[in-house]
Write an enzyme that holds these catalytic residues in place. Structure first.
Site, short mmCIF file in Angstrom:
data_model
loop_
_atom_site.label_atom_id
_atom_site.label_comp_id
_atom_site.label_asym_id
_atom_site.label_seq_id
_atom_site.Cartn_x
_atom_site.Cartn_y
_atom_site.Cartn_z
N ASP A 372 -22.12 75.29 -34.54
CA ASP A 372 -21.10 76.02 -33.80
C ASP A 372 -21.31 75.69 -32.32
O ASP A 372 -22.31 76.08 -31.73
CB ASP A 372 -21.25 77.54 -34.04
CG ASP A 372 -20.13 78.34 -33.36
OD1 ASP A 372 -19.64 77.91 -32.30
OD2 ASP A 372 -19.77 79.41 -33.90
N ARG A 433 -9.80 78.48 -43.12
CA ARG A 433 -8.38 78.12 -43.21
C ARG A 433 -8.26 76.78 -43.93
O ARG A 433 -9.07 75.87 -43.69
CB ARG A 433 -7.76 77.97 -41.81
CG ARG A 433 -7.42 79.30 -41.16
CD ARG A 433 -6.31 80.05 -41.91
NE ARG A 433 -6.03 81.33 -41.30
CZ ARG A 433 -6.60 82.49 -41.65
NH1 ARG A 433 -7.49 82.52 -42.63
NH2 ARG A 433 -6.26 83.61 -41.05
N GLU A 462 0.26 77.83 -48.29
CA GLU A 462 0.05 79.04 -49.10
C GLU A 462 1.40 79.72 -49.35
O GLU A 462 2.14 79.96 -48.40
CB GLU A 462 -0.89 80.00 -48.37
CG GLU A 462 -2.30 79.44 -48.25
CD GLU A 462 -3.29 80.39 -47.57
OE1 GLU A 462 -2.90 81.52 -47.21
OE2 GLU A 462 -4.44 80.01 -47.42
N HIS A 484 -6.34 83.43 -51.29
CA HIS A 484 -6.58 84.02 -49.96
C HIS A 484 -6.97 85.51 -50.08
O HIS A 484 -6.29 86.40 -49.58
CB HIS A 484 -5.33 83.86 -49.07
CG HIS A 484 -5.65 83.95 -47.61
ND1 HIS A 484 -4.97 83.24 -46.66
CD2 HIS A 484 -6.58 84.67 -46.92
CE1 HIS A 484 -5.44 83.52 -45.46
NE2 HIS A 484 -6.43 84.39 -45.61
N1 LIG Z 1 -10.13 84.15 -46.11
C1 LIG Z 1 -9.89 85.24 -45.44
O1 LIG Z 1 -9.26 86.16 -45.93
C2 LIG Z 1 -10.40 85.38 -44.06
C3 LIG Z 1 -10.50 84.27 -43.26
N2 LIG Z 1 -10.96 84.40 -41.98
C4 LIG Z 1 -11.05 83.15 -41.20
O2 LIG Z 1 -12.36 83.03 -40.74
C5 LIG Z 1 -12.34 82.62 -39.38
C6 LIG Z 1 -13.58 83.13 -38.69
O3 LIG Z 1 -13.52 84.52 -38.57
P1 LIG Z 1 -14.56 85.29 -37.63
O4 LIG Z 1 -15.94 84.88 -37.98
O5 LIG Z 1 -14.21 86.71 -37.69
O6 LIG Z 1 -14.16 84.68 -36.21
P2 LIG Z 1 -15.10 84.48 -34.97
O7 LIG Z 1 -14.22 84.18 -33.83
O8 LIG Z 1 -16.06 85.61 -34.87
O9 LIG Z 1 -15.93 83.16 -35.33
C7 LIG Z 1 -15.43 81.88 -35.29
C8 LIG Z 1 -16.57 80.97 -34.83
O10 LIG Z 1 -16.15 79.62 -34.98
C9 LIG Z 1 -16.70 78.90 -33.91
N3 LIG Z 1 -16.03 77.63 -33.72
C10 LIG Z 1 -14.92 77.35 -33.00
N4 LIG Z 1 -14.66 76.03 -33.07
C11 LIG Z 1 -15.62 75.48 -33.85
C12 LIG Z 1 -15.88 74.16 -34.29
N5 LIG Z 1 -15.11 73.14 -33.93
N6 LIG Z 1 -16.95 73.96 -35.09
C13 LIG Z 1 -17.74 74.97 -35.45
N7 LIG Z 1 -17.54 76.26 -35.06
C14 LIG Z 1 -16.50 76.49 -34.27
C15 LIG Z 1 -16.58 79.84 -32.73
O11 LIG Z 1 -17.46 79.49 -31.69
C16 LIG Z 1 -16.92 81.17 -33.35
O12 LIG Z 1 -18.29 81.45 -33.21
C17 LIG Z 1 -11.03 83.21 -38.83
O13 LIG Z 1 -10.54 82.47 -37.76
C18 LIG Z 1 -10.12 83.16 -40.00
O14 LIG Z 1 -9.41 81.96 -39.96
C19 LIG Z 1 -11.36 85.59 -41.47
C20 LIG Z 1 -11.27 86.73 -42.21
C21 LIG Z 1 -10.76 86.72 -43.57
O1 LIG Z 2 -8.13 87.91 -41.23
C1 LIG Z 2 -7.92 86.75 -41.57
O2 LIG Z 2 -8.03 85.78 -40.81
C2 LIG Z 2 -7.47 86.45 -42.93
O3 LIG Z 2 -7.38 85.32 -43.28
C3 LIG Z 2 -7.06 87.56 -43.79
O4 LIG Z 2 -5.74 87.28 -44.18
P1 LIG Z 2 -4.84 88.40 -44.84
O5 LIG Z 2 -4.69 89.48 -43.82
O6 LIG Z 2 -5.55 88.86 -46.06
O7 LIG Z 2 -3.53 87.74 -45.14
#
Ligand SMILES: NC(=O)C1=CN([C@@H]2O[C@H](COP(=O)(O)OP(=O)(O)OC[C@H]3O[C@@H](n4cnc5c(N)ncnc54)[C@H](O)[C@@H]3O)[C@@H](O)[C@H]2O)C=CC1
Ligand SMILES: O=C(O)C(=O)COP(=O)(O)O
Length: 749
Positions: A372, A433, A462, A484
């Protein structure tokens, strides 16, 4: 049943289905979950009776040991109840007990949800209120849990509740449970149309375009008209959006530039009920002055748990072996898995979710490394994670788990090149994503065996459609897939709903949201302190621009803040934004706010430079004065020229909380800025005030303020008059014709 120690009992009764009772009680070793009691449908009337008798017995006991009895009845369908007993408050640690109560409320809610699903109902349980009921009571036990204690302040009645007899208490804590039959789009549409009819025109309107937890909807309904309309196409959303001040979405709604444009300036805030904001066109939002807020914390644990679920399920072939068994097979040799212990997991993106996954994976005995570029090495070290380069992570990992956001930099960051750098047979988990992976490249890597298995929760498209790469991945034999679901737990969705509803409600009330994605975050206390000064700043901008003549256009503006504060103690972003608003809005149709002020100013080639001038002494106020100078323009009121002939300067101050104009050019004046302003220069001679006053009086214009500023006795004087009303062109002309008046302008605020 044992009543002589702490006991928590919660259960759900269905008149046409099973009855399930859960019991936890305190034993010398701590809290223990006792086996659940299942009561079959035929015994259900009996179960109802038993439970009701149980509740009656509790009521009769009038015992102060009963913390709360929460009973919910849904006519003719089902009943749910939660009983909490606490006979001996001295046992155990109160924080631990507190947490247990909260866990029980959550367990109880999931039980209620699952039972309701069996009965074909959609159930909304107000978990927040329940938690408040519990936390409020726990405060008496001087619980020091910060998070829960902070929630206690929301709850007004729970302490009273305890002092009442149990009988009435039981009714005073009846929860809001509502049941609706699962809603098809048509049903939601009808509901929404009904709600439109009963709109309160004084309140803002909010469109919720994807399922949001009820706690959040309750918060929003208190401050706005809420329409829940799901499954809208982008065209339908564009057609409706100009009716709404706020839009709340999850990941499925694409909030494109077209949506912002179609809102015609009505949409003020977009709330993303989750973390990733890649489905919102932030650039368009910022340009058009729409605030975007998200809910960055409430689904972290859910997403991390899902990542771990996919990791372990993939390693042990849970999904394919389950399908195989369901088709009647017993294939023990085919589904031999791989172990996780001692394997290297590369966590790509060490943010909230990534670090939680790392923590959990270490608990499984994995060696965790992470890449990161922005992560803090200290935080990684604290969890026992080694931060490494991108290539190093690929070369060393047996498993890779993706947790970075989708941005232009991370789009397709996993491609043919990167897969070539991986160990052969690497296993990949993606709950971030879909588009961070080049899906065609992943298909090739899976076919060649570079990637042995992939577990995917997210896809470039999606839902995936036949013919696209996402669909081909879902069908691949070495891929397990979920639709998802990362954030989809009952708890996370309740939390996300509360987090986003509070942010949107705050933004609609004019607060700057702490989770703003496209606006500077200014602490509430700074906003409160600067409020009269930001009003002054906008008014100065508005007045100054009206003094410009000619067509050169306003390009250079200098703002001087006179303050005794240090640079770091004066946040001028709000002031600058409001000056831009004042300068631009009177001469354009743009709507300017903190979100788009700098953007719009830049688009128009307007450069605002800021300077600080030290004020004498420690006045305690953030600003003594603000002056706005438009440079390189002609003025229609020559006396407002500043130090240079081609500049216009106005200065203002805040007096007793009210903005005042304090200087016009080099002339000192003192006029309160709460109406319109007439500025004129006259030959300093007696009798002028009477003449001007009677001309304004003939036009029924009330003078609210008047101030005369002159450089030297007998020389020219500048007069500033505040007027409540607009002044007609004819009256302005009569004033201009007074022989002693050398120049005059009427400025609207
Ligand atoms: N599948 C789902 O339902 C969910 C998916 N997500 C996804 O997970 C992602 C991360 O969520 P959080 O941890 O809460 O966000 P966050 O913002 O706390 O963490 C993201 C991390 O990625 C790092 N980052 C940015 N560019 C990068 C790169 N090129 N290489 C490596 N690391 C890099 C950032 O420095 C940061 O530390 C969200 O952006 C969202 O897309 C989040 C919640 C639910
Ligand atoms: O919080 C995120 O980034 C998620 O990907 C969760 O997506 P959702 O709100 O379940 O459609």
């Amino acid at each position: 049943m044992i009543f002589d120690s702490r006991l928590i009992l919660y259960g759900l009764l269905l008149s046409n289905g099973a009855c399930q009772l859960h019991i936890k009680n305190y034993c010398p070793l701590g809290w223990e979950r006792r086996p659940s009691l299942f009561i079959s449908p035929v015994q259900c009337p009996l179960a109802l009776l038993v439970s009701l008798q149980f509740l009656e017995a509790l009521e009769e006991s009038q015992s102060e040991a009963i913390v709360s009895v929460i009973e919910v009845g849904v006519p003719a369908c089902c009943g749910v109840f939660l009983v909490m007993l606490d006979k001996n408050e001295t046992q155990g640690d109160s924080t631990e007990l507190h947490e247990l109560y909260c866990d029980s409320v959550k367990d109880f809610t999931s039980a209620a949800y699952s039972m309701a699903t069996i009965a074909g109902l959609t159930m909304a349980v107000n978990v927040k209120e329940m938690l408040q009921s519990v936390t409020g009571l726990r405060q008496q036990a001087q619980c020091n849990n910060q998070l829960l204690a902070s929630r206690v302040s929301l709850h007004k009645n729970s302490l009273e509740t305890r002092r009442q007899p149990v009988c009435s208490r039981r009714h005073s804590v009846v929860m809001n449970v509502t049941t609706t039959h699962s809603s098809s789009p048509a049903v939601t549409q009808t509901l929404s149309e009904q709600s439109n009819q009963s709109r309160n025109p004084d309140l803002a309107t909010v469109l919720v375009s994807e399922k949001l937890g009820d706690g959040g909807l309750d918060i929003l309904r208190k401050v706005s008209n809420v329409d829940c309309i799901y499954n809208l196409t982008n065209e339908e959303l564009c057609a409706k959006i100009s009716d709404y001040d706020a839009l709340i979405v999850r990941s499925a709604t694409k909030v494109t530039r077209k949506v912002f444009e179609a809102s015609k300036g009505k949409l003020k805030v977009v709330g993303r009920a989750g973390v990733g904001i890649d489905n919102v066109d932030l650039e368009a939002a910022t340009e058009l002055g729409c605030l975007v807020v998200n809910a960055p914390t409430a689904n972290t644990v859910a997403a991390a748990e899902h990542g771990i679920a996919l990791l372990t399920a993939m390693a042990r072939n849970v999904a394919p072996s389950d399908s195989s068994m369901k088709s009647g097979k017993w294939e023990r040799n085919k589904y031999v898995g791989v172990s996780l212990v001692d394997k290297t997991l590369a966590v790509m993106g060490f943010g909230k979710v990534g670090s939680e996954v790392a923590r959990k994976a270490k608990g499984l005995g994995m060696h965790v490394i992470s890449h990161d570029p922005y992560a803090s090495a200290d935080r990684a070290r604290a969890i026992g994670v080694e931060l490494v380069s991108f290539d190093d992570a690929l070369a060393r990992a047996d498993f890779i788990s993706l947790h970075m956001p989708l941005t232009p930099t991370t789009k397709k960051v996993f491609n043919d090149d990167t897969f070539r750098k991986c160990k052969k047979g690497v296993r990949l988990v993606n709950v971030a994503r879909g588009a961070v992976i080049d899906e065609e490249a992943l298909l090739r890597a899976l076919d060649s065996g570079i990637v042995a298995q992939a577990a995917l929760d997210v896809f470039a498209v999606e839902p995936p459609k036949g013919g696209d790469s996402s669909f081909a991945l879902v069908q691949h034999k070495n891929v397990i897939a979920t639709p998802h679901l990362g954030a989809s737990t009952v708890e996370a969705q309740e939390g996300v709903a509360l987090e986003i509803a509070e942010a949107v409600a705050g933004a609609l009330a004019g607060d700057l949201a702490a989770t703003a994605v496209n606006a500077p975050m200014v602490p509430a206390e700074v906003i409160a302190e600067l409020t009269p000064y930001v009003v002054l700043a906008e008014k100065l901008g508005r007045l100054t621009v009206q003094l410009v003549s000619g067509s050169a256009g306003v390009k250079q503006v200098k703002v001087v803040y006179k303050s005794s504060r240090d640079d770091g103690d004066l946040d001028t972003r709000l002031l600058r934004a409001r000056i831009s608003k004042g300068l631009i809005e009177p001469v354009s149709d743009a709507i300017i706010n903190l979100v788009n002020a700098d953007y719009v100013a830049k688009q128009r080639g307007l450069k605002i430079s800021e300077e600080r001038e030290p004020a004498d002494g420690e006045s305690g106020v953030p600003l003594e004065s603000v002056s706005v100078t438009i440079q390189d323009v002609e003025s229609k009121f020559a006396s407002a020229r500043g130090d240079h002939s081609r500049s216009i300067t106005l200065e203002g101050k805040v007096k007793d909380g009210v903005p005042h104009l304090s200087k016009v050019g080099n002339f000192s004046v003192d006029v309160s800025l709460d109406g319109n302003v007439i500025l004129y220069r006259q030959v300093d001679q007696p009798g002028m005030i009477g003449k001007v006053g009677s001309i304004l009086g003939e036009d029924n214009v009330n003078i609210s303020f008047m101030s005369v500023g002159r450089t030297l006795r007998g020389q020219a004087a500048i007069v500033a008059i505040g007027t409540d009303e607009d002044v007609s062109d004819a009256t302005i002309q009569k004033l201009k014709e007074l022989p002693a008046i050398e120049e005059l302008v009427f400025l609207r605020l």
